[in-house]
Design a protein around this motif. Structure first.
Motif, mmCIF file in Angstrom:
data_model
loop_
_atom_site.group_PDB
_atom_site.id
_atom_site.type_symbol
_atom_site.label_atom_id
_atom_site.label_comp_id
_atom_site.label_asym_id
_atom_site.label_seq_id
_atom_site.Cartn_x
_atom_site.Cartn_y
_atom_site.Cartn_z
ATOM 1 N N GLY A 118 -28.911 -24.452 9.306
ATOM 2 C CA GLY A 118 -28.558 -23.510 8.250
ATOM 3 C C GLY A 118 -28.513 -22.073 8.700
ATOM 4 O O GLY A 118 -27.955 -21.209 8.003
ATOM 5 N N ILE A 123 -22.091 -20.622 9.464
ATOM 6 C CA ILE A 123 -22.391 -20.951 8.070
ATOM 7 C C ILE A 123 -22.756 -19.699 7.297
ATOM 8 O O ILE A 123 -22.284 -19.463 6.186
ATOM 9 N N ARG A 126 -20.035 -17.427 5.952
ATOM 10 C CA ARG A 126 -19.294 -17.953 4.798
ATOM 11 C C ARG A 126 -20.121 -17.942 3.516
ATOM 12 O O ARG A 126 -19.603 -17.633 2.441
ATOM 13 N N TYR A 127 -21.399 -18.296 3.606
ATOM 14 C CA TYR A 127 -22.150 -18.610 2.390
ATOM 15 C C TYR A 127 -23.409 -17.779 2.150
ATOM 16 O O TYR A 127 -24.042 -17.927 1.108
ATOM 17 N N VAL A 149 -21.050 -26.973 15.117
ATOM 18 C CA VAL A 149 -22.079 -26.121 14.529
ATOM 19 C C VAL A 149 -23.469 -26.594 14.930
ATOM 20 O O VAL A 149 -24.368 -25.790 15.207
ATOM 21 N N LEU A 260 -20.134 -29.441 3.789
ATOM 22 C CA LEU A 260 -21.123 -28.938 4.735
ATOM 23 C C LEU A 260 -22.338 -29.858 4.795
ATOM 24 O O LEU A 260 -23.012 -29.951 5.816
#
Length: 381
Positions: A118, A123, A126-127, A149, A260
Motif C-alpha cells: 500500500g 498506488i 493515484r489514491y 507493484v 487493486l
C-alpha cells in the motif's frame, strides 16, 4: 454474562467516538443468530442498515486465496513450500528479491520480506489524496501491473525472517493459482470455496464491476493524506500523522473499481456468508486435516503493522490468549476505502460475530470492544 444490549451499546457508542456512519453486526451463538445495527446506510437519505447487505470484504479475501491454494495442494498440484520461481520464473527476481528462496507459504503468511504494498508510490499517487482518488476511482489494474507493484520497492527482510503485511504477496499467490489451473483467479475461488460452501451472496468482484448488488450501504472514506503530501514519504510509522485534518466531510466512495485488491482482497460478501465462511475455515469443514492445520499454523505479527497481540496464519489470524485471558479466538478481516469488516469466533465455530462498517478501519478499539461485549472477556491490546 453478556446481553444483546451490551453489543448494541458498543455499536451506538462507536458511531460518535470513532466516526462511523453505519455499522451492522450478525452474531451466531450455538443454533441461534441475531442481527443488529446502528447508524445509517446512506448519509443523504438516512436509510438504515439492513440484513443481507453486500459490501467489499477487504483483506478477508486473503483467506479465500489461501483456502484455494491449500485445496490445490491437497489435490497434489503444488506444495506450500514450492518456491515462487517453480511456478512463476523470474517474477520475483528484481529489486533484491529472490524467487528461489521465497515460497508460497511465505506469501500467504506475510513473511516473504515483501514491502508493504500500500505504500508503493504508484498506488499513492493515484489514491492517497481525495482529489487523486476521485480522479482515478475507475482505473483498472491488470495482474501484470500488480505484480510489478509488488516488487517495486526493496525487501524489508529475508524470507521467513519477520511478518510484514504485504498485499503484493497475495497478488503473486493469485497469479500462481492462474498459472497452475489455467483458469481465472475468480473462477478457481468460486469452484473451490464459494460454491462448495453455498456462499450464494459472495463473489470475486470482476474488473468491470464498480457497484454492488442490492441491498448495500453507501461507502464513505476519510482515508486520505493532506493535499501536497508526497506519497513516497509515507511509511507504516508516519502515515496516520499525514492524514487529512479532522472535520472534513467524508467522500462517497461507493462506486469505484477495486481491481487493486485482486487476490489480496476483492471479494464482495454479506455478514451471513462471512459467518458461514469463517465457520468452515475454523472447524476444518472446507479443507482436509493436513491443510487445515497449515492454515492455522501461525507466526507472530509483532512489529508487522497488524492487529496488536495477534498471530497470523495463512490469510487468517488468532488473538494471543495472553491478551484474552486464555480464550482462543480466531478471525479474518480487512479494510478498503469505505468498508471495514471482521469476523471473530471460537475454534469450534459455535460462537462468532461478523461486523461491517461503511467506512474503513479507524481503530482496533471497535473490534476489541465488541469481542468484550459478546464473548464476556477482557482484551488487553
Amino acid at each position: 454474562m453478556t446481553t444483546k444490549d451490551d453489543v448494541r451499546q458498543v455499536l451506538h457508542r462507536s458511531l460518535a467516538e470513532i466516526g462511523i456512519p453505519g455499522i451492522a453486526a450478525e452474531i451466531k451463538d450455538g443454533d441461534h443468530t441475531w442481527f443488529t445495527t446502528a447508524g445509517v446506510a446512506d448519509l443523504h437519505t438516512g436509510a438504515p442498515r439492513v440484513p443481507g447487505e453486500h459490501f467489499h470484504a477487504g483483506s478477508s479475501g486473503k483467506a479465500f486465496t489461501a483456502a484455494t491454494l491449500l485445496a490445490l495442494e491437497a489435490e497434489g498440484h503444488l506444495r506450500l513450500d514450492d518456491t515462487v520461481n517453480a511456478h512463476l520464473p523470474g517474477v520475483l527476481d528484481v529489486n533484491g528479491y529472490d524467487g528461489d528462496t521465497i515460497t508460497i507459504r511465505h506469501l500467504l503468511s506475510n513473511t516473504s520480506g515483501l514491502f508493504p504494498t500500500g505504500l508503493a508510490p504508484e498506488i499513492g499517487h493515484r489514491y492517497a489524496t481525495r482529489s487523486g482518488f476521485d480522479k482515478h476511482r475507475f482505473d483498472t489494474f491488470t495482474t501484470d501491473e500488480l505484480l510489478r507493484v509488488a516488487v517495486s520497492q526493496p525487501p524489508v527482510g529475508a524470507p521467513g525472517e519477520r511478518f510484514e503485511y504485504a498485499n503484493g504477496g497475495f497478488y503473486i499467490a493469485g497469479a500462481i493459482i492462474e498459472k497452475i489451473t489455467g483458469n481465472s483467479y475468480a473462477d478457481e475461488v468460486h469452484r473451490r470455496v464459494i460454491q462448495p460452501l453455498g456462499l450464494t451472496h459472495t463473489h470475486v468482484r470482476p474488473t468491470t464491476e464498480t457497484g454492488y448488488p442490492t441491498p448495500h450501504p453507501r461507502g464513505y472514506s476519510h482515508q486520505f493524506l493532506k493535499d501536497g503530501t508526497d506519497p513516497a514519504s509515507v511509511t507504516p510509522e508516519n502515515w496516520q500523522s499525514l492524514l487529512e485534518e479532522p472535520g472534513l466531510p467524508p467522500l462517497d466512495v461507493t462506486e469505484f473499481n477495486s481491481s487493486l485488491g485482486h487476490a489480496a482482497g476483492n471479494v464482495v460478501s454479506t455478514t451471513t456468508d462471512m459467518l458461514r465462511f469463517f465457520t468452515a475455515l475454523t472447524t476444518g469443514a472446507l479443507l482436509p486435516p493436513a491443510q487445515h492445520r497449515q492454515m492455522w499454523t501461525t507466526v507472530s505479527t509483532e512489529g508487522g503493522h497488524w492487529i496488536p497481540r495477534s498471530r497470523y496464519g495463512l490469510g487468517v489470524f488468532e488473538l494471543d490468549p495472553q491478551a484474552t485471558g486464555g480464550a482462543i479466538l480466531r478471525g479474518l478481516g480487512g479494510s478498503f476505502w469505505g468498508s471495514y469488516v471482521f469476523t471473530v469466533g471460537t475454534p469450534d465455530g459455535r460462537h462468532a460475530i461478523a461486523v461491517h462498517t461503511n467506512t474503513e478501519w479507524k481503530t482496533w478499539d471497535l473490534m476489541f470492544n465488541l469481542i468484550e461485549a459478546e464473548f464476556g472477556i477482557t482484551v488487553r491490546a
